[in-house]
Design an enzyme around this catalytic site. Structure first.
Site, PDB file in Angstrom:
ATOM      1  CG  ASP A  90      -0.221  -0.032   2.542  1.00  0.00           C
ATOM      2  OD1 ASP A  90       0.710  -0.862   2.695  1.00  0.00           O
ATOM      3  OD2 ASP A  90      -0.545   0.768   3.429  1.00  0.00           O
ATOM      4  CD  GLU A 153       4.055   1.165   7.161  1.00  0.00           C
ATOM      5  OE1 GLU A 153       4.665   1.582   8.140  1.00  0.00           O
ATOM      6  OE2 GLU A 153       3.789   1.909   6.175  1.00  0.00           O
TER       7      GLU A 153
HETATM    8 ZN   LIG Z   1       6.514   1.960   4.535  1.00  0.00          ZN
END
Ligand SMILES: [Zn+2]
Length: 471
Positions: A90, A153
C-alpha cells in the site's frame, strides 16, 4: 561452495527486476474503502497490488498464500524454523507537484521515480528478487523463508493484525521498510484522544468568549497552524494590541483580524515529526500561551489553562507525571498534535506519547487520565504499539551486521529510534534498509525515488541475509 558474488547475481536479473517493479508501481494502491469488498478489505487497487506479487511468486514456482486480501506470503525452503521478511504494497496518496506522473514509473539520472519507489514497493521487489536468487542458485536451506506482504502499513496495520491471528509468527526476521544499517529498538507508541463537552455561558463585558480553537491535522506532527475565534463586547483595538505585543516579544508569526462576528487570531508555528517535538514550534501551544494573557469565558479559560498547566514547554511529560528515561531509547516524549474546541459542542486534544523500554502503557494512561480530569477531559480513544527491542547479541543482529559489513565495507551500527517501523509486527524483528546512510529520504514526498544503485545493492544484501539466516 565457491564464494557467491551477490551483486553480480542481481546485475544479471536487473532488467527483469525493473520491469516487474514498474508493473507494481503502476498500480495506484492507496487505501480506498469505497471499493472494499470480499478479498479486498482496503480497496480494489491494494488487493490488485497484493495479487500482483503473489502471482509473480506463483509464476516463479514459490508457495504462495493470500490471507483474504489482508496480507499474503511467498515462501521458499524447508525446515521447522521460519524466517520472515515483512514489507507492504500500500502507498500514501501521491499529492501534487510531481515532475513525472506518480504512477508512471520513470528513470532519470539513475533514479527510479514513482509513488512507492522506496516506500515500500521497491524494497518489496528487492526482497522478492533476493529470495528468487537464493532459490535459483539452488542454495541449501535448513529453514523456511517467507516474504510477508502487508497492505495497510500506511494506515492502521489491520493487515498484520489479521495475518498473525491466522498465520505462524516467524522465529525471527526483518523488515525492508526503513533505514540501514539495523534498527533494533523502537519506542512504545500511545496515540491518545482526550475529549469532553464545552459549556456555553452568557457573554460578559469583562471577557472574551472562545467559540472555536482549531489546530493540527495529525497526532504525530507538531502543528504549524492554529486558529481561534473570539466573540465579545470588549475593546477590539486593545485585544489586537495584546496579540501584536505577544507576537513581537515571542518572535512568532501570526495576526488578529476583526470580522463580522468577532475576532480571529492566527498563529503560525513550525512543523516537525512528533518523535522530536522539541524541534518544532507548536502553534496550538503558543496560542494557549497567548490566550493565557486574555480574559476568557469559563469554559474557554479551562481549556487554555490545561494547555498552560500540562503541555506548554514540556516535551518530556514532566507535568503530566509520566517523564522517564533509560539507556537504550532515551527519554519519553509527548507531542500534542491535534486540537479542536467548539463552544456548545465538543473539545478534544490528541496527543502522541513515545515511551522507552522502562514504560508501562497502563501506568502512563492512568497518570494522564488523572491529570486531565480536573479540566473536564477523559480518554476516549487509545491506539497502542508496545515498545520493541531485540538484544544486540541475538543471532539475527549478529548475522545481519556481518552481511551488511561484508557487502558495504562499513560498520553496521545498531540503532534505536523514537519512530515506529513495520519490524515491530515481528516478535523478534529489526528494520534493515532500504535507505542507506547519506541517501536522500523521499518517502511520502512528491518525486519519491530510489537510486538504482541502492535498489540493486539492497537486493544483494537481502539475498545474502536470507541465505545466512536460513542456511
Ligand atoms: Zn513503509
Amino acid at each position: 561452495m565457491s564464494e557467491i558474488r551477490w551483486l553480480e547475481e542481481v546485475e544479471k536479473r536487473k532488467e527483469d527486476l525493473l520491469a516487474e517493479l514498474s508493473g507494481l508501481l503502476r498500480i495506484e494502491s492507496v487505501l480506498d474503502e469505497s471499493t472494499a469488498g470480499p478479498q479486498a478489505p482496503f480497496g480494489r487497487k491494494i488487493a490488485e497490488a497484493l495479487e500482483y506479487m503473489l502471482q509473480l511468486g506463483e509464476k516463479d514456482g514459490f508457495t504462495t498464500k493470500n490471507v483474504d486480501g489482508y496480507a499474503g506470503h511467498i515462501e521458499y525452503g524447508e525446515g521447522e524454523e521460519l524466517i520472515g521478511l515483512v514489507s507492504h504494497v500500500d502507498v500514501v496518496p501521491a499529492g501534487e507537484g510531481w515532475t513525472s506522473p506518480p504512477y508512471a514509473p520513470e528513470v532519470r539520472d539513475g533514479k527510479l521515480y514513482a509513488r512507492g519507489a522506496i516506500d515500500d514497493k521497491g524494497p518489496t521487489m528487492a526482497a522478492y528478487y533476493a529470495l528468487k536468487i537464493v532459490k535459483e542458485l539452488g542454495l541449501p536451506l535448513s529453514k523456511r523463508v517467507r516474504l510477508i506482504i502487508g497492505t495497510d502499513e500506511e494506515s492502521l496495520w489491520r493487515d498484520m493484525k489479521v495475518y498473525f491471528e491466522r498465520e505462524e509468527m516467524p522465529a525471527m526476521g526483518f523488515s525492508p521498510d526503513a533505514d540501514f544499517p539495523i534498527i533494533a529498538s523502537e519506542k512504545g507508541l500511545l496515540d491518545i484522544r482526550l475529549s469532553g463537552k464545552t459549556e456555553e455561558q452568557p457573554a460578559g463585558e469583562d471577557h472574551w468568549t472562545m467559540v472555536e480553537f482549531k489546530s493540527g491535522q495529525r497526532v504525530n506532527m507538531v502543528p504549524d497552524y492554529a486558529e481561534v475565534k473570539l466573540i465579545g463586547e470588549g475593546d477590539v483595538f486593545e485585544l489586537k494590541e495584546k496579540v501584536q505585543d505577544f507576537l513581537l516579544t515571542h518572535r512568532i508569526q501570526g495576526y488578529a483580524e476583526e470580522n463580522n462576528d468577532g475576532v480571529t487570531i492566527v498563529i503560525r508555528g513550525q512543523s516537525h515529526h512528533g518523535s522530536e517535538p522539541h524541534k518544532g514550534l507548536n502553534a496550538a501551544l503558543e496560542m494557549g500561551r497567548l490566550l493565557g494573557r486574555i480574559p476568557l469565558d469559563p469554559s474557554g479559560q479551562t481549556f487554555v489553562n490545561l494547555l498552560n498547566d500540562l503541555l506548554i514547554d514540556d516535551f518530556y511529560g514532566e507535568r503530566l507525571g509520566i517523564a522517564q528515561e533509560e539507556e537504550v531509547l532515551g527519554k519519553l516524549t509527548v507531542n500534542a498534535g491535534v486540537f479542536e474546541y467548539v463552544l456548545g459542542q465538543e473539545q478534544f486534544i490528541r496527543i502522541n506519547v513515545r515511551y522507552p523500554l522502562s514504560g508501562d502503557s497502563e501506568d502512563i494512561l492512568n497518570a494522564i487520565a488523572a491529570k486531565m480530569l480536573p479540566y473536564g477531559l477523559t480518554i476516549t480513544e487509545v491506539d497502542h504499539k508496545a515498545a520493541h527491542h531485540v538484544d544486540h547479541s541475538h543471532p539475527l543482529i549478529q548475522t545481519l551486521s556481518k552481511v551488511y559489513e561484508e557487502q558495504t565495507g562499513k560498520k553496521a551500527q545498531v540503532l534505536a529510534i523514537g519512530g515506529g517501523t513495520f519490524a515491530r509486527v515481528l516478535d523478534t524483528g529489526v528494520a534493515f534498509g532500504p535507505l542507506f546512510p547519506g541517501s536522500e529520504e523521499t518517502a511520502h514526498q512528491r518525486d519519491e525515488h530510489i537510486s538504482l544503485d541502492d535498489l540493486f545493492r539492497s537486493t544483494a544484501i537481502y539475498a545474502q541475509a536470507i541465505y545466512e539466516l536460513a542456511r
